[in-house]
Motif scaffolding. Structure first.
Motif, PDB file in Angstrom:
ATOM      1  N   ASN A   7      55.728  57.661  41.621  1.00 29.95           N
ATOM      2  CA  ASN A   7      54.919  56.395  41.090  1.00 29.95           C
ATOM      3  C   ASN A   7      54.209  56.271  42.703  1.00 29.95           C
ATOM      4  OD1 ASN A   7      53.915  54.108  40.448  1.00 29.95           O
ATOM      5  ND2 ASN A   7      55.685  53.060  41.596  1.00 29.95           N
ATOM      6  N   PRO A   8      53.101  56.997  42.982  1.00 32.18           N
ATOM      7  CA  PRO A   8      52.550  56.749  44.379  1.00 32.18           C
ATOM      8  C   PRO A   8      51.936  55.411  44.573  1.00 32.18           C
ATOM      9  CG  PRO A   8      51.117  58.321  42.732  1.00 32.18           C
ATOM     10  CD  PRO A   8      52.429  57.843  42.182  1.00 32.18           C
ATOM     11  N   GLY A  42      50.779  50.237  43.025  1.00 31.80           N
ATOM     12  CA  GLY A  42      50.320  51.712  42.405  1.00 31.80           C
ATOM     13  C   GLY A  42      48.911  51.703  41.652  1.00 31.80           C
ATOM     14  N   ILE A  43      48.677  52.496  41.127  1.00 28.38           N
ATOM     15  CA  ILE A  43      47.777  52.912  40.328  1.00 28.38           C
ATOM     16  C   ILE A  43      47.236  51.793  39.423  1.00 28.38           C
ATOM     17  CG2 ILE A  43      46.098  54.575  38.743  1.00 28.38           C
ATOM     18  CD1 ILE A  43      47.725  56.746  40.227  1.00 28.38           C
ATOM     19  N   GLY A  44      45.938  51.261  39.307  1.00 28.49           N
ATOM     20  CA  GLY A  44      45.758  50.152  38.291  1.00 28.49           C
ATOM     21  C   GLY A  44      45.998  48.779  38.755  1.00 28.49           C
ATOM     22  N   SER A  45      46.943  48.540  39.582  1.00 27.34           N
ATOM     23  CA  SER A  45      47.313  47.140  40.084  1.00 27.34           C
ATOM     24  C   SER A  45      46.219  46.554  40.759  1.00 27.34           C
ATOM     25  CB  SER A  45      48.792  47.034  40.780  1.00 27.34           C
ATOM     26  OG  SER A  45      48.394  47.881  42.051  1.00 27.34           O
ATOM     27  N   THR A  84      41.451  55.119  46.131  1.00 20.58           N
ATOM     28  CA  THR A  84      40.134  54.427  45.732  1.00 20.58           C
ATOM     29  C   THR A  84      40.570  52.996  45.699  1.00 20.58           C
ATOM     30  OG1 THR A  84      39.378  56.595  44.975  1.00 20.58           O
ATOM     31  CG2 THR A  84      38.114  54.449  44.285  1.00 20.58           C
ATOM     32  N   LEU A  85      39.685  52.138  46.291  1.00 22.48           N
ATOM     33  CA  LEU A  85      40.279  50.661  46.308  1.00 22.48           C
ATOM     34  C   LEU A  85      38.669  49.865  45.978  1.00 22.48           C
ATOM     35  CD1 LEU A  85      42.131  50.664  49.649  1.00 22.48           C
ATOM     36  CD2 LEU A  85      42.971  50.670  47.135  1.00 22.48           C
ATOM     37  N   GLN A  86      38.930  48.979  45.452  1.00 26.75           N
ATOM     38  CA  GLN A  86      37.746  47.835  45.071  1.00 26.75           C
ATOM     39  C   GLN A  86      38.245  46.486  45.690  1.00 26.75           C
ATOM     40  OE1 GLN A  86      36.962  47.074  40.817  1.00 26.75           O
ATOM     41  NE2 GLN A  86      35.142  46.377  41.432  1.00 26.75           N
ATOM     42  N   PHE A  87      37.357  45.927  46.192  1.00 30.71           N
ATOM     43  CA  PHE A  87      37.475  44.546  46.736  1.00 30.71           C
ATOM     44  C   PHE A  87      36.470  43.439  46.139  1.00 30.71           C
ATOM     45  CE2 PHE A  87      38.517  47.754  50.256  1.00 30.71           C
ATOM     46  CZ  PHE A  87      39.812  47.368  50.298  1.00 30.71           C
ATOM     47  N   ILE A  88      37.319  42.609  45.900  1.00 37.95           N
ATOM     48  CA  ILE A  88      36.723  41.213  45.102  1.00 37.95           C
ATOM     49  C   ILE A  88      37.243  40.004  45.813  1.00 37.95           C
ATOM     50  CG2 ILE A  88      36.517  40.031  43.247  1.00 37.95           C
ATOM     51  CD1 ILE A  88      37.312  42.683  41.571  1.00 37.95           C
ATOM     52  N   VAL A  89      36.272  39.104  46.379  1.00 34.51           N
ATOM     53  CA  VAL A  89      36.766  38.232  47.202  1.00 34.51           C
ATOM     54  C   VAL A  89      36.633  36.878  45.960  1.00 34.51           C
ATOM     55  CG1 VAL A  89      35.881  36.211  48.753  1.00 34.51           C
ATOM     56  CG2 VAL A  89      35.655  38.622  49.182  1.00 34.51           C
ATOM     57  N   HIS A  90      37.785  36.290  45.846  1.00 35.05           N
ATOM     58  CA  HIS A  90      37.800  35.107  44.997  1.00 35.05           C
ATOM     59  C   HIS A  90      37.773  33.822  45.640  1.00 35.05           C
ATOM     60  CE1 HIS A  90      39.427  37.747  41.504  1.00 35.05           C
ATOM     61  NE2 HIS A  90      39.975  38.306  42.719  1.00 35.05           N
ATOM     62  N   LYS A  91      36.551  33.518  45.687  1.00 35.12           N
ATOM     63  CA  LYS A  91      36.138  32.167  46.654  1.00 35.12           C
ATOM     64  C   LYS A  91      36.521  30.877  45.787  1.00 35.12           C
ATOM     65  CE  LYS A  91      32.285  34.016  49.232  1.00 35.12           C
ATOM     66  NZ  LYS A  91      30.940  33.754  49.795  1.00 35.12           N
ATOM     67  N   GLU A 101      49.265  42.156  40.586  1.00 39.65           N
ATOM     68  CA  GLU A 101      49.067  41.972  38.943  1.00 39.65           C
ATOM     69  C   GLU A 101      49.029  43.471  38.413  1.00 39.65           C
ATOM     70  OE1 GLU A 101      46.089  40.621  35.605  1.00 39.65           O
ATOM     71  OE2 GLU A 101      45.515  39.768  37.460  1.00 39.65           O
ATOM     72  N   THR A 102      49.911  43.728  37.498  1.00 36.38           N
ATOM     73  CA  THR A 102      50.002  45.054  36.904  1.00 36.38           C
ATOM     74  C   THR A 102      49.453  44.935  35.534  1.00 36.38           C
ATOM     75  OG1 THR A 102      52.115  44.784  36.091  1.00 36.38           O
ATOM     76  CG2 THR A 102      52.066  45.590  38.297  1.00 36.38           C
ATOM     77  N   ALA A 103      49.438  45.863  34.892  1.00 35.37           N
ATOM     78  CA  ALA A 103      48.937  45.675  33.452  1.00 35.37           C
ATOM     79  C   ALA A 103      49.659  44.721  32.589  1.00 35.37           C
ATOM     80  CB  ALA A 103      49.215  46.979  32.648  1.00 35.37           C
ATOM     81  N   ASP A 104      51.045  44.783  33.013  1.00 32.38           N
ATOM     82  CA  ASP A 104      51.937  43.931  32.268  1.00 32.38           C
ATOM     83  C   ASP A 104      52.585  42.824  32.749  1.00 32.38           C
ATOM     84  OD1 ASP A 104      52.035  46.028  30.253  1.00 32.38           O
ATOM     85  OD2 ASP A 104      53.201  47.198  31.182  1.00 32.38           O
ATOM     86  N   GLU A 105      52.617  42.622  34.071  1.00 33.66           N
ATOM     87  CA  GLU A 105      53.452  41.552  34.795  1.00 33.66           C
ATOM     88  C   GLU A 105      52.325  40.683  35.922  1.00 33.66           C
ATOM     89  OE1 GLU A 105      57.166  43.710  34.539  1.00 33.66           O
ATOM     90  OE2 GLU A 105      55.893  44.542  35.905  1.00 33.66           O
TER      91      GLU A 105
END
Length: 176
Positions: A7-8, A42-45, A84-91, A101-105
């Motif tokens: 689980n990398p 991990g991946i997708g979180s 590979t990362l994506q950054f989003i600022v939540h102003k 946040e994961t797919a389930d929790e």
């Protein structure tokens, strides 16, 4: 024979800490992230961190192939990772401590030298999340807390303990 599924995830993920703290070690986690060692990242979180400085100044490292909850005895299979990362600022949104946040929790965290205090902080952060993100009244959020929310130890090996409150998404009907 023992076989452990991989689980990398990146052990250290952080933004630059508040400047009034001066020089800060990346070893113990803090509100800015750091060595949080949460296997849920991990991946997708999605990892949510409060931003203390212009541009956030994100950094990461300390790749893990697998690690158990609590990081017992500083044990993990360390590996080189190129995420590979994506950054989003939540102003307009404000949080005090890291959230995941994961797919389930949804996970809210608490940090403190005292494990009991870290637990209370994680619970309060979960209640704050329910109020802010799910528009629940405080009494409703507190009542819900003892039912589907699980507490876990994310880290108990550094100076600061990290406790998380895990909120399952499937309790929110009609939530995509």
């Amino acid at each position: 024979e023992i076989e452990i599924p991989l689980n990398p995830f990146m052990g250290i993920m952080a933004v630059s800490p508040p400047t009034h703290l001066g020089l800060v070690s990346s070893t113990p986690p803090g509100a800015w992230g750091g060595n949080i060692d949460l296997k849920f990242c991990g991946i997708g979180s999605s990892l949510f961190l409060p931003v203390f400085n212009k541009g956030g100044q994100f950094f990461t490292g300390h790749g893990h192939a697998v690690q158990g909850e609590g990081e017992l005895h500083s044990g993990a299979i360390e590996i080189s990772l190129k995420p590979t990362l994506q950054f989003i600022v939540h102003k307009g949104k404000s949080i005090k401590l890291p959230r995941v946040e994961t797919a389930d929790e949804y996970l809210a965290t608490g940090l403190d030298i005292d494990l009991n205090v870290a637990t209370r902080i994680a619970l309060q952060e979960a209640i704050d999340f329910l109020q802010a993100e799910k528009q629940m009244a405080a009494a409703e959020a507190y009542a819900l807390a003892s039912l589907p929310i699980d507490l876990g130890i994310g880290q108990a090996v550094d100076v600061l303990n990290l406790v998380y409150a895990k909120i399952p998404k499937n309790i929110f009907k009609g939530t995509p």
